[in-house]
Design an enzyme around this catalytic site. Sequence first.
Site, PDB file in Angstrom:
ATOM      1  N   LYS A   1       8.474  -7.105 -69.320  1.00 13.54           N
ATOM      2  CA  LYS A   1       8.745  -5.960 -68.448  1.00 13.54           C
ATOM      3  C   LYS A   1       9.155  -6.461 -67.062  1.00 13.54           C
ATOM      4  O   LYS A   1       8.709  -7.545 -66.688  1.00 13.54           O
ATOM      5  CB  LYS A   1       7.536  -5.028 -68.367  1.00 13.54           C
ATOM      6  CG  LYS A   1       6.238  -5.725 -67.873  1.00 13.54           C
ATOM      7  CD  LYS A   1       6.167  -5.822 -66.394  1.00 13.54           C
ATOM      8  CE  LYS A   1       5.340  -6.890 -65.847  1.00 13.54           C
ATOM      9  NZ  LYS A   1       5.599  -7.275 -64.482  1.00 13.54           N
TER      10      LYS A   1
ATOM     11  N   TYR B   1       4.059  -0.256 -64.868  1.00 11.17           N
ATOM     12  CA  TYR B   1       2.812   0.037 -65.590  1.00 11.17           C
ATOM     13  C   TYR B   1       2.315   1.449 -65.267  1.00 11.17           C
ATOM     14  O   TYR B   1       1.777   2.139 -66.127  1.00 11.17           O
ATOM     15  CB  TYR B   1       1.715  -0.950 -65.204  1.00 11.17           C
ATOM     16  CG  TYR B   1       1.886  -2.323 -65.771  1.00 11.17           C
ATOM     17  CD1 TYR B   1       1.650  -2.576 -67.117  1.00 11.17           C
ATOM     18  CD2 TYR B   1       2.243  -3.396 -64.960  1.00 11.17           C
ATOM     19  CE1 TYR B   1       1.782  -3.831 -67.639  1.00 11.17           C
ATOM     20  CE2 TYR B   1       2.382  -4.671 -65.477  1.00 11.17           C
ATOM     21  CZ  TYR B   1       2.154  -4.884 -66.820  1.00 11.17           C
ATOM     22  OH  TYR B   1       2.291  -6.132 -67.336  1.00 11.17           O
TER      23      TYR B   1
HETATM   24  P1  NAD Z   1       7.603 -17.365 -63.082  1.00 11.79           P
HETATM   25  O1  NAD Z   1       8.416 -17.513 -61.840  1.00 11.79           O
HETATM   26  O2  NAD Z   1       6.243 -17.938 -63.060  1.00 11.79           O
HETATM   27  O3  NAD Z   1       8.378 -17.972 -64.332  1.00 11.79           O
HETATM   28  C1  NAD Z   1       9.747 -17.766 -64.516  1.00 11.79           C
HETATM   29  C2  NAD Z   1      10.313 -18.874 -65.358  1.00 11.79           C
HETATM   30  O4  NAD Z   1      11.723 -18.719 -65.388  1.00 11.79           O
HETATM   31  C3  NAD Z   1      10.030 -20.269 -64.813  1.00 11.79           C
HETATM   32  O5  NAD Z   1       9.689 -21.111 -65.866  1.00 11.79           O
HETATM   33  C4  NAD Z   1      11.364 -20.694 -64.218  1.00 11.79           C
HETATM   34  O6  NAD Z   1      11.563 -22.081 -64.280  1.00 11.79           O
HETATM   35  C5  NAD Z   1      12.345 -19.960 -65.116  1.00 11.79           C
HETATM   36  N1  NAD Z   1      13.638 -19.720 -64.463  1.00 11.79           N
HETATM   37  C6  NAD Z   1      14.836 -19.934 -65.035  1.00 11.79           C
HETATM   38  N2  NAD Z   1      15.819 -19.619 -64.190  1.00 11.79           N
HETATM   39  C7  NAD Z   1      15.241 -19.240 -63.045  1.00 11.79           C
HETATM   40  C8  NAD Z   1      15.764 -18.824 -61.786  1.00 11.79           C
HETATM   41  N3  NAD Z   1      17.062 -18.707 -61.558  1.00 11.79           N
HETATM   42  N4  NAD Z   1      14.870 -18.506 -60.827  1.00 11.79           N
HETATM   43  C9  NAD Z   1      13.552 -18.560 -61.047  1.00 11.79           C
HETATM   44  N5  NAD Z   1      12.999 -18.945 -62.221  1.00 11.79           N
HETATM   45  C10 NAD Z   1      13.855 -19.301 -63.211  1.00 11.79           C
HETATM   46  O7  NAD Z   1       7.569 -15.812 -63.408  1.00 11.79           O
HETATM   47  P2  NAD Z   1       6.510 -15.056 -64.326  1.00 11.79           P
HETATM   48  O8  NAD Z   1       5.430 -14.510 -63.458  1.00 11.79           O
HETATM   49  O9  NAD Z   1       6.138 -15.892 -65.466  1.00 11.79           O
HETATM   50  O10 NAD Z   1       7.371 -13.783 -64.789  1.00 11.79           O
HETATM   51  C11 NAD Z   1       8.326 -13.896 -65.828  1.00 11.79           C
HETATM   52  C12 NAD Z   1       8.520 -12.517 -66.460  1.00 11.79           C
HETATM   53  O11 NAD Z   1       7.290 -12.109 -67.039  1.00 11.79           O
HETATM   54  C13 NAD Z   1       8.907 -11.434 -65.467  1.00 11.79           C
HETATM   55  O12 NAD Z   1       9.843 -10.570 -66.031  1.00 11.79           O
HETATM   56  C14 NAD Z   1       7.620 -10.697 -65.198  1.00 11.79           C
HETATM   57  O13 NAD Z   1       7.813  -9.339 -64.853  1.00 11.79           O
HETATM   58  C15 NAD Z   1       6.921 -10.830 -66.526  1.00 11.79           C
HETATM   59  N6  NAD Z   1       5.441 -10.789 -66.420  1.00 11.79           N
HETATM   60  C16 NAD Z   1       4.764 -10.003 -67.285  1.00 11.79           C
HETATM   61  C17 NAD Z   1       3.393  -9.925 -67.205  1.00 11.79           C
HETATM   62  C18 NAD Z   1       2.626  -9.071 -68.167  1.00 11.79           C
HETATM   63  O14 NAD Z   1       1.418  -8.911 -67.984  1.00 11.79           O
HETATM   64  N7  NAD Z   1       3.248  -8.530 -69.191  1.00 11.79           N
HETATM   65  C19 NAD Z   1       2.711 -10.665 -66.248  1.00 11.79           C
HETATM   66  C20 NAD Z   1       3.438 -11.471 -65.391  1.00 11.79           C
HETATM   67  C21 NAD Z   1       4.811 -11.530 -65.485  1.00 11.79           C
END
Ligand code: NAD
Length: 371
Positions: free
Chosen positions: A137, A224
């Site tokens: 999401k 959410y």
């Molecule tokens: P994060 O920044 O920790 O991870 C993102 C990943 O994408 C990293 O591994 C990064 O290296 C990679 N990436 C590739 N290209 C990139 C770029 N151009 N810029 C930045 N990162 C890049 O983010 P996250 O918190 O893991 O979130 C990822 C997704 O998961 C989002 O869509 C977020 O909304 C979703 N999320 C969902 C929940 C849930 O409870 N369902 C919780 C947190 C995050």
Amino acid sequence: MTEISRRKFAKSLGIGLGATSILPLVSFSTDKPVDHNAKKLNIALCGLGRYANLLKHGVTESEYCNLAGIITGTPSKAVKWQADYNIPDKNIYNYENYDQLIDNPDIDLVYVVLPNSMHKEYTIRAAKAGKHVIVEKPMALTEKDCQEMIAVCKSEGVQLALGYRLHYEPNHLEIKRLGQEKVFGDVRLIEASLGYSLSNIDPNDWHLKKSLSGGGPLMNLGVYCVQVSRYVLGEEPIAVTAQFGPVNLPHLKSEVEESITWQLEFPGGAVCTSSATTNSNIDRFYAAAEKGAFELSPAVSYGPFVGKSSNGPFDFPVINQQAAQLDGIAKFILENKDVPNHISGEEGRKDLKIIEAIYKAAESGVRVDIK
Ligand code: NAD
């Protein structure tokens, strides 16, 4: 569920058989148990950031899924994940050779856990490689992008599911039941808000960049609140008013809103007021109905959730939300059935339509109809 699968499921949730009386609320809602000795759903995680690090435990603790592959742009992460999870070389991809998944029968599904703006491209590329997709999401940046993702997955004959973990969480199943079954009569007012303080975030983090996030806390957290109001009422909102909040963290030079408040109007007469913010911590849901009320706080985080209604406190087991979600989705895909509507791409599209209306209302200052 048969008694044996109830016991197995109770075990997978880490709860004793004494607690199985609540299990119907956590039903997978398909009839026939799957023979999981025969086949597990082989999942590749795409993007190995913060949330993927939680999801990996969900996969390994799930009953029906296997962490088969990874897609990452960071070679050092690939080395560590490969060693930790015994992932063969042939199941490790980067963003350039990602499309070669088409030649890999050992991966069934790609779970897209990338920044929001990348969800569309990596969903479509996975679908064109013949892989089922779970996408995090918010599903994409616009409703139009969601429509395109749904259309491509349909034409490629693959399933598209959303990473909506709360649909498998027992406290949320209970508030959905209390609302939709009108246990306390019609729900009239909902307050659902979510916020985390990002005061110490790296100013370069993608959440603050509009081109990568698509928006601020409305996109990341407010989704959410929109979801919960829809599934507690079992209705689609018809109109919205909204207001952006002040900037309290100017040092972040954020390109997106720091906080936003909105009021969704539903056809049955209910109103849901929500705030999503990145300048303070809030995590609560409250529903006031004709003859009683029910609430959760914390309500959305990874738990444990605390809930009660006018009939008394909730008493549900703490589950691994990611494992429950993955198993819930895997079961349908393993049985070659469509994933249920409430976690399908259509559900993500509906949320994006509402999010776009909320932004429009906040920008214009006028009430926006949601058609
Ligand atoms: P994060 O920044 O920790 O991870 C993102 C990943 O994408 C990293 O591994 C990064 O290296 C990679 N990436 C590739 N290209 C990139 C770029 N151009 N810029 C930045 N990162 C890049 O983010 P996250 O918190 O893991 O979130 C990822 C997704 O998961 C989002 O869509 C977020 O909304 C979703 N999320 C969902 C929940 C849930 O409870 N369902 C919780 C947190 C995050």
